[in-house]
Design an enzyme around this catalytic site. Structure first.
Site, PDB file in Angstrom:
ATOM      1  N   GLY A  45       0.825  -1.219   0.000  1.00 23.64           N
ATOM      2  CA  GLY A  45       0.000   0.000   0.000  1.00 23.64           C
ATOM      3  C   GLY A  45       0.850   1.255   0.000  1.00 23.64           C
ATOM      4  N   ALA A  46       1.846   1.282  -0.906  1.00 22.21           N
ATOM      5  CA  ALA A  46       2.838   2.360  -0.854  1.00 22.21           C
ATOM      6  C   ALA A  46       2.577   3.473  -1.863  1.00 22.21           C
ATOM      7  CB  ALA A  46       4.227   1.773  -1.078  1.00 22.21           C
ATOM      8  N   ASN A  47       1.395   3.455  -2.504  1.00 20.14           N
ATOM      9  CA  ASN A  47       1.149   4.488  -3.518  1.00 20.14           C
ATOM     10  C   ASN A  47       0.639   5.790  -2.919  1.00 20.14           C
ATOM     11  OD1 ASN A  47      -1.230   2.430  -3.455  1.00 20.14           O
ATOM     12  ND2 ASN A  47      -2.179   4.377  -4.016  1.00 20.14           N
ATOM     13  N   GLY A  49      -0.387   8.008   1.178  1.00 22.16           N
ATOM     14  CA  GLY A  49      -0.411   8.019   2.644  1.00 22.16           C
ATOM     15  C   GLY A  49       0.904   7.648   3.302  1.00 22.16           C
ATOM     16  N   SER A 174      -2.970   0.031  14.937  1.00 24.27           N
ATOM     17  CA  SER A 174      -3.612   1.303  15.292  1.00 24.27           C
ATOM     18  C   SER A 174      -4.028   1.232  16.754  1.00 24.27           C
ATOM     19  CB  SER A 174      -4.857   1.516  14.430  1.00 24.27           C
ATOM     20  OG  SER A 174      -5.634   2.565  14.964  1.00 24.27           O
ATOM     21  N   TYR A 200     -13.178  -2.692  11.659  1.00 26.65           N
ATOM     22  CA  TYR A 200     -11.824  -2.102  11.569  1.00 26.65           C
ATOM     23  C   TYR A 200     -11.040  -2.420  12.847  1.00 26.65           C
ATOM     24  CZ  TYR A 200      -8.049   1.322  11.055  1.00 26.65           C
ATOM     25  OH  TYR A 200      -6.800   1.924  10.959  1.00 26.65           O
TER      26      TYR A 200
HETATM   27  N1  LIG Z   1      -3.735   7.630   8.960  1.00 28.71           N
HETATM   28  C1  LIG Z   1      -3.875   7.383  10.230  1.00 28.71           C
HETATM   29  O1  LIG Z   1      -4.153   8.286  11.035  1.00 28.71           O
HETATM   30  C2  LIG Z   1      -3.680   5.977  10.759  1.00 28.71           C
HETATM   31  C3  LIG Z   1      -3.851   5.761  12.129  1.00 28.71           C
HETATM   32  C4  LIG Z   1      -3.664   4.485  12.628  1.00 28.71           C
HETATM   33  C5  LIG Z   1      -3.305   3.454  11.787  1.00 28.71           C
HETATM   34  N2  LIG Z   1      -3.162   3.680  10.451  1.00 28.71           N
HETATM   35  C6  LIG Z   1      -2.796   2.530   9.583  1.00 28.71           C
HETATM   36  O2  LIG Z   1      -1.782   2.929   8.695  1.00 28.71           O
HETATM   37  C7  LIG Z   1      -1.842   2.142   7.497  1.00 28.71           C
HETATM   38  C8  LIG Z   1      -1.721   3.048   6.280  1.00 28.71           C
HETATM   39  O3  LIG Z   1      -2.870   3.860   6.225  1.00 28.71           O
HETATM   40  P1  LIG Z   1      -2.899   5.312   5.581  1.00 28.71           P
HETATM   41  O4  LIG Z   1      -3.378   6.217   6.644  1.00 28.71           O
HETATM   42  O5  LIG Z   1      -1.645   5.616   4.862  1.00 28.71           O
HETATM   43  O6  LIG Z   1      -4.126   5.106   4.553  1.00 28.71           O
HETATM   44  P2  LIG Z   1      -4.305   5.419   2.991  1.00 28.71           P
HETATM   45  O7  LIG Z   1      -3.742   6.749   2.655  1.00 28.71           O
HETATM   46  O8  LIG Z   1      -5.744   5.149   2.697  1.00 28.71           O
HETATM   47  O9  LIG Z   1      -3.386   4.295   2.311  1.00 28.71           O
HETATM   48  C9  LIG Z   1      -3.787   2.957   2.368  1.00 28.71           C
HETATM   49  C10 LIG Z   1      -3.026   2.163   1.318  1.00 28.71           C
HETATM   50  O10 LIG Z   1      -3.497   0.799   1.380  1.00 28.71           O
HETATM   51  C11 LIG Z   1      -3.802   0.401   0.045  1.00 28.71           C
HETATM   52  N3  LIG Z   1      -4.778  -0.678  -0.026  1.00 28.71           N
HETATM   53  C12 LIG Z   1      -6.070  -0.688   0.376  1.00 28.71           C
HETATM   54  N4  LIG Z   1      -6.641  -1.852   0.064  1.00 28.71           N
HETATM   55  C13 LIG Z   1      -5.689  -2.617  -0.556  1.00 28.71           C
HETATM   56  C14 LIG Z   1      -5.664  -3.902  -1.135  1.00 28.71           C
HETATM   57  N5  LIG Z   1      -6.754  -4.660  -1.210  1.00 28.71           N
HETATM   58  N6  LIG Z   1      -4.494  -4.357  -1.653  1.00 28.71           N
HETATM   59  C15 LIG Z   1      -3.388  -3.588  -1.651  1.00 28.71           C
HETATM   60  N7  LIG Z   1      -3.359  -2.346  -1.143  1.00 28.71           N
HETATM   61  C16 LIG Z   1      -4.496  -1.874  -0.601  1.00 28.71           C
HETATM   62  C17 LIG Z   1      -4.336   1.663  -0.628  1.00 28.71           C
HETATM   63  O11 LIG Z   1      -4.341   1.521  -2.035  1.00 28.71           O
HETATM   64  P3  LIG Z   1      -5.355   2.423  -2.955  1.00 28.71           P
HETATM   65  O12 LIG Z   1      -4.788   3.811  -2.986  1.00 28.71           O
HETATM   66  O13 LIG Z   1      -5.344   1.715  -4.262  1.00 28.71           O
HETATM   67  O14 LIG Z   1      -6.692   2.369  -2.269  1.00 28.71           O
HETATM   68  C18 LIG Z   1      -3.299   2.653  -0.116  1.00 28.71           C
HETATM   69  O15 LIG Z   1      -2.118   2.534  -0.861  1.00 28.71           O
HETATM   70  C19 LIG Z   1      -3.153   1.361   7.577  1.00 28.71           C
HETATM   71  O16 LIG Z   1      -2.873   0.032   7.940  1.00 28.71           O
HETATM   72  C20 LIG Z   1      -3.925   2.058   8.680  1.00 28.71           C
HETATM   73  O17 LIG Z   1      -4.801   1.189   9.350  1.00 28.71           O
HETATM   74  C21 LIG Z   1      -3.337   4.918   9.923  1.00 28.71           C
END
Ligand SMILES: NC(=O)c1ccc[n+]([C@@H]2O[C@H](COP(=O)([O-])OP(=O)(O)OC[C@H]3O[C@@H](n4cnc5c(N)ncnc54)[C@H](OP(=O)(O)O)[C@@H]3O)[C@@H](O)[C@H]2O)c1
Length: 278
Positions: A45-47, A49, A174, A200
């Site tokens: 999921g590196a594209n 966030g 999380s 979640y």
């Molecule tokens: N942001 C926060 O405040 C926060 C807080 C606590 C924990 N986290 C955790 O941090 C991690 C990263 O989250 P983020 O905040 O960076 O979210 P994000 O910006 O929504 O990024 C999520 C990434 O996961 C990818 N993804 C989703 N479904 C997938 C699938 N079926 N196969 C492969 N890739 C998939 C998305 O791809 P697409 O772009 O194609 O959808 C995107 O690249 C997550 O595990 C989240 O639970 C985040």
């Protein structure tokens, strides 16, 4: 004029408190200056966030970065941007859909065939509070992508990680895991009413439990396993909820200067700034 003083000062206080709380909870940027030349990092999921920012930072530190993403167009665009910004040519886009066991197996096979080593596996991809839905193999979408997909990927890459030891697995969990419950009788929400928040939290608790058990089982192998709570970061994670999209939350969340602090949950449950280097 005086009628505005109270609301303005209340808003100022709330905004200031929110910024202070955010800074307190997130802890600050990673202080490590370590470089990772010669190390290979696989990150899901590196594209966008946190995953994209982590890939960029580790590319800047000289690593060979394999970005596993479901949308190849977004992945190629992000990889190209990272190569351009870091001047590190070893940043690669690779197809990986964590909602498909077939895709996970193909991705892992490719890594095993093409990569000499895997020093770091970062299980980052995640989906939060999406509408009810199933993965290709019939698992609840959040449990399937956030936990089961990474569980399978990690197990498929274990031999490679062992050969590359000292190596590490980092699971993006999380703080939401605290209110999670694992319903072993109904992991996929088939017998009860679907609750997307609980789904979640269940998936994030599974990340933490998986981390603890794997860390225990891998003792003595040279592979360390940690779960990370990244803080509250303005990303696309709230795409199904509106969270991170309001003017207020985006102002507060983006006030940290753009860096992504990385915290980890230790066994005692404390959070600390994590050293992502070696
Ligand atoms: N942001 C926060 O405040 C926060 C807080 C606590 C924990 N986290 C955790 O941090 C991690 C990263 O989250 P983020 O905040 O960076 O979210 P994000 O910006 O929504 O990024 C999520 C990434 O996961 C990818 N993804 C989703 N479904 C997938 C699938 N079926 N196969 C492969 N890739 C998939 C998305 O791809 P697409 O772009 O194609 O959808 C995107 O690249 C997550 O595990 C989240 O639970 C985040």
């Amino acid at each position: 004029m005086s009628k505005y003083i109270l609301p303005v000062s209340v808003f100022g206080t709330v905004f200031g408190a929110a910024v202070l709380l955010k800074n307190h909870v997130t802890g600050g940027p990673c202080p490590s200056k370590a470089t990772i030349k010669g190390k290979t990092v696989v990150i899901t999921g590196a594209n966008t966030g946190i995953g994209k920012e982590t890939a960029r930072e580790l590319a800047k530190r000289g690593g060979r970065i394999i970005m596993g993403c479901r949308d190849m167009e977004k992945c190629e665009t992000a990889a190209k941007e990272i190569r351009g910004k870091t001047l590190n040519p070893h940043v690669y886009a690779c197809q990986l859909d964590l909602a498909s066991v077939k895709s996970i197996r193909e991705f892992a096979e490719r890594i095993k065939q093409e990569e000499e080593r895997v020093d770091v596996l970062i299980n980052n991809a995640g989906v939060m509070r999406c509408p009810a839905g199933k993965t290709e193999d019939g698992f609840d979408m959040q449990f399937g992508v956030n936990h089961l997909g990474h569980f399978l990927l990690t197990n498929l890459l274990l031999d490679k990680l062992k050969e590359s030891a000292p190596s590490r697995v980092i699971n993006l969990a999380s703080l939401a895991h605290i209110v999670g419950k694992i319903d072993f009788e109904d992991l996929n929400w088939e017998k009860k009413k679907f609750d997307t928040k609980q789904a979640y939290c269940q998936s994030k608790l599974a990340n933490v439990l998986f981390t603890r058990e794997l860390a225990k089982r891998l003792q003595g192998t040279g592979i360390t396993v940690n779960a990370v709570h990244p803080g509250v970061v303005a990303t696309e994670l709230g795409r199904h909820t509106g969270l991170h999209q309001s003017q207020f939350s985006s102002s507060v969340l983006s006030s940290g200067g753009g860096s992504i602090p990385i915290l980890y949950l230790s066994k005692s449950g404390n959070t600390t700034v994590m050293d992502i280097g070696f």
